[in-house]
Design a protein around this motif. Structure first.
Motif, PDB file in Angstrom:
ATOM      1  N   GLU A 136       0.840  -1.198   0.000  1.00 42.23           N
ATOM      2  CA  GLU A 136       0.000   0.000   0.000  1.00 42.23           C
ATOM      3  C   GLU A 136       0.881   1.255   0.000  1.00 42.23           C
ATOM      4  N   VAL A 138       0.993   5.598   0.351  1.00 44.42           N
ATOM      5  CA  VAL A 138       0.292   6.801   0.795  1.00 44.42           C
ATOM      6  C   VAL A 138       1.200   7.993   0.519  1.00 44.42           C
ATOM      7  N   VAL A 140       2.097  11.896   1.407  1.00 43.67           N
ATOM      8  CA  VAL A 140       1.852  12.844   2.502  1.00 43.67           C
ATOM      9  C   VAL A 140       2.730  14.089   2.365  1.00 43.67           C
ATOM     10  N   GLY A 147      -2.616  14.101   3.597  1.00 42.73           N
ATOM     11  CA  GLY A 147      -2.315  12.664   3.564  1.00 42.73           C
ATOM     12  C   GLY A 147      -2.041  12.047   4.925  1.00 42.73           C
ATOM     13  N   ASP A 149      -3.935  11.826   7.615  1.00 46.58           N
ATOM     14  CA  ASP A 149      -5.038  10.985   8.088  1.00 46.58           C
ATOM     15  C   ASP A 149      -5.065   9.655   7.347  1.00 46.58           C
ATOM     16  N   GLU A 150      -4.828   9.721   6.030  1.00 46.94           N
ATOM     17  CA  GLU A 150      -4.770   8.486   5.249  1.00 46.94           C
ATOM     18  C   GLU A 150      -3.628   7.596   5.763  1.00 46.94           C
ATOM     19  N   ALA A 153      -4.656   5.859   8.907  1.00 52.98           N
ATOM     20  CA  ALA A 153      -5.552   4.739   8.604  1.00 52.98           C
ATOM     21  C   ALA A 153      -4.755   3.569   8.028  1.00 52.98           C
ATOM     22  N   ALA A 154      -3.792   3.889   7.181  1.00 49.81           N
ATOM     23  CA  ALA A 154      -2.970   2.823   6.587  1.00 49.81           C
ATOM     24  C   ALA A 154      -2.138   2.122   7.656  1.00 49.81           C
TER      25      ALA A 154
END
Ligand SMILES: Nc1nc2c(ncn2[C@@H]2O[C@H](COP(=O)(O)OP(=O)(O)OP(=O)(O)O)[C@@H](O)[C@H]2O)c(=O)[nH]1
Ligand SMILES: [Mg+2]
Length: 574
Positions: A136, A138, A140, A147, A149-150, A153-154
């Motif tokens: 995955e 992301v 940021v 990014g 918050d993403e 979550a990741a």
């Protein structure tokens, strides 16, 4: 708690990211902050939306500090590979990824940092091209907060995908920092990957017993800490100078401290490895000499012993060329010497079939005889306690035992039952209990000797039969010495007959049938009590020569009692 390491090229924003996520400063040293560069490991933590806590081990990206980086990621099960959007894939992106792969860190997150400075798409493509597995990604910006918050979550997804730690496993805390706290003494920190720590627990540090005085995790005191966790351990009675990064705090008796091990190398062909590499495991790094054994297997001789288990993942580094030629899986922490001609080739073949998974049957076959405790030290779950024998070895020992017992009997015809210890020695066994396990019928152990079931020599057996025939007719008429002499029954022969249970010696040169005492007691019980020696002699139909020692024999056994006036009674109750 989950523990996640950072990884990635220098200046790609790892520490800035950790700071943005946790509000804590991972660069602990003034020099780091002055130079704007991480030199040593940093630690910070935060709580995620799920409620889980994630602790970060922030590593330096500069190529000079790769050893520090490895000490940080070594004990950690997951990592965040950081690539700057504006710089893309760089040498230490590659070197750090190679390290993670070599150590078998499969739980990865790709973070494209500094996304405010460039479009992250190119960096994602470049990184994904190098990653062996789908990961995955992301993007940021620690500056704009985009990014983040993403990313949180990741991180939650990454953490919940981690395998649960084995809390019953022995502790091996690879120490990454050691310092002194005034009034408390020496404190060490590390990432606890398995098992649990408790205050007052006894552990082992550099072969010395140590005790846990106090524990902390994430800055708070705790009485127990379960893996996985960042933990600080205050140790009782340990000099600060006697402990350093790379040492391990371990459960006593559960690891082999070894400087010799056989490994499978994942990466470069073993033939291409330099003769000397640096072996990294946990926070430890030790010089190692490589002896190639097979195309992908080798024997390593470490500069100092480490607490290792079968199946451990480690990494080899070639410091000269700034390369990580491979990861290794430990196949054997207690390998056999390779002194015989052809031993290396045979070992290579053996290793080619091993994979670092515990294989009890295979170990017993190879080691032939091994103590269960030693197997557990090697990281091989062993059933039960004590010595374990490989089936092939047990079979050959059984054959040898039988022939040793026979040989002993031939050497000692009058005393043919070998002591268990003698046979244990002749077979080279480490403990006499093994002899018992190897016995097969009709062999049995009696009074510390192995009953051979061997018949007495025929001549002796005929002579004993003659005496027994006499005694069946007159049970209390022990044969006279000239009768015994004529039959060739001297003290040794009578002892052999007694041992075989054929005759009973009640005194020197006086033998009766083994059941004579109980037969005598039966007759004596019917006499008026108490009775005199003479009355006993008459009841038994014998002479003083037999009656005196027989009464003494019964007395010794507690079957009769002497009265104050020198008479005897079978009434032993009063
Ligand atoms: N514009 C921008 N700059 C960033 C961002 N993240 C980090 N930086 C800057 O990049 C530089 C390096 O950041 P660090 O966090 O020290 O990088 P690092 O990966 O920890 O570096 P080492 O620890 O030395 O490997 C600093 O000047 C940061 O301010 C970001 O998201 N946007
Ligand atoms: Mg940094």
């Amino acid at each position: 708690m989950w523990v996640v390491a950072t990884a990635g090229h220098v200046d790609h924003g790892k520490s800035t990211l950790v700071r943005a996520l946790t509000g804590m400063e991972p660069d602990r040293w003034a020099e780091e902050r002055r130079r704007g560069m991480t030199i040593d490991l940093g630690f910070a933590w935060t709580r995620l939306a799920s409620g889980a806590t994630v602790a970060f081990v922030d590593v330096p990206g500069h190529e000079r500090f790769v050893p520090n980086m490895l000490a940080g990621v070594g004990p950690v099960p997951a990592a965040m590979l950081v690539v700057a959007a504006d710089e893309g894939w760089k040498p230490q992106s590659a070197e750090h990824l190679a390290a993670l792969e070599a150590l078998g860190v499969r739980h990865l997150l790709l973070v494209i940092s500094r996304a405010d400075l460039a479009d992250p798409a190119a960096a994602v493509v470049a990184a994904r091209a190098r990653l062996r597995t789908p990961v995955e990604a992301v993007a940021v910006s620690a500056v704009t907060g985009a990014g983040l918050d993403e990313l949180r979550a990741a991180l939650d997804r990454l953490g919940s995908a981690l395998p649960p730690p084995d809390l019953e496993a022995p502790v091996r805390l690879w120490i990454d920092r050691a310092f002194t706290i005034r009034g408390s003494g020496t404190v060490v920190t590390g990432t606890l990957g398995a098992g649990r720590l408790a205050t007052d627990a006894e552990l082992e540090l550099n072969s010395a017993a140590v005790r846990v005085r106090a524990l902390q995790s994430l800055g708070a005191p705790e009485s127990t800490v379960d893996a996985v966790a960042r933990v600080a351990v205050n140790l009782r009675g340990v000099e600060r100078s006697s402990v350093s990064r790379g040492d391990a705090l371990v459960t006593p008796g559960r690891f082999v401290f070894t400087d010799l091990l056989d490994v499978r190398v994942h990466g470069d062909p073993v033939a291409d490895l330099p003769a000397t590499v640096v072996f990294h495991i946990g926070s430890a790094s030790v010089a190692a000499r490589v002896r190639p054994l097979g195309p992908d297997t080798a024997r390593l001789r470490l500069a100092r012993p480490l607490p290792l288990h079968l199946g451990d993942r480690a990494l080899l580094r070639d410091p000269g060329r700034h390369r990580i030629p491979g990861g290794v899986t430990v196949l054997d922490v207690s390998p056999p010497p390779l002194t015989r001609r052809g031993a290396a080739a045979a070992r290579s073949l053996e290793l080619s079939k091993m994979d670092g998974e515990p294989d009890l049957a295979g170990e017993l076959h190879r080691r032939r005889l091994v103590h269960a405790d030693n197997l557990r030290r090697m990281g091989i779950p062993a059933p039960g306690e004590g010595w374990l024998l490989g089936p092939d070895h047990a079979a050959s020992l059984r054959t040898r035992l039988a022939s040793e017992v026979q040989a002993y009997a031939a050497q000692h015809p009058m005393d043919p039952d070998p002591p268990v210890d003698a046979i244990s020695r002749r077979l080279g066994l480490p403990h006499r209990s093994l002899v018992e396990r190897l016995l097969t019928p009709p062999l049995t152990i009696r009074n510390g000797r192995i009953g051979t079931g061997t018949a007495l020599p025929p001549r002796l057996s005929r002579a004993i039969d003659a005496v027994r025939a006499d005694l069946s007719a007159n049970p209390f008429t022990a044969p006279e010495s000239d009768r015994l002499a004529a039959l060739g029954l001297g003290p040794k022969e009578l002892a052999a007959a007694a041992k075989a249970g054929l005759l009973l010696r009640i005194a020197d040169g006086i033998v009766l049938l083994p059941d004579a005492p109980s037969a005598a007691l039966e007759r004596l019980t019917r006499l008026p009590q108490p009775f005199t020696l003479s009355e006993a002699r008459q009841a038994l139909g014998t002479t003083r020569r037999v009656a005196v020692p027989l009464l003494e024999f019964l007395h010794r056994r507690g079957s009769t009692r002497r009265t104050a006036d020198g008479r005897h009674t079978t009434d032993t109750a009063s």
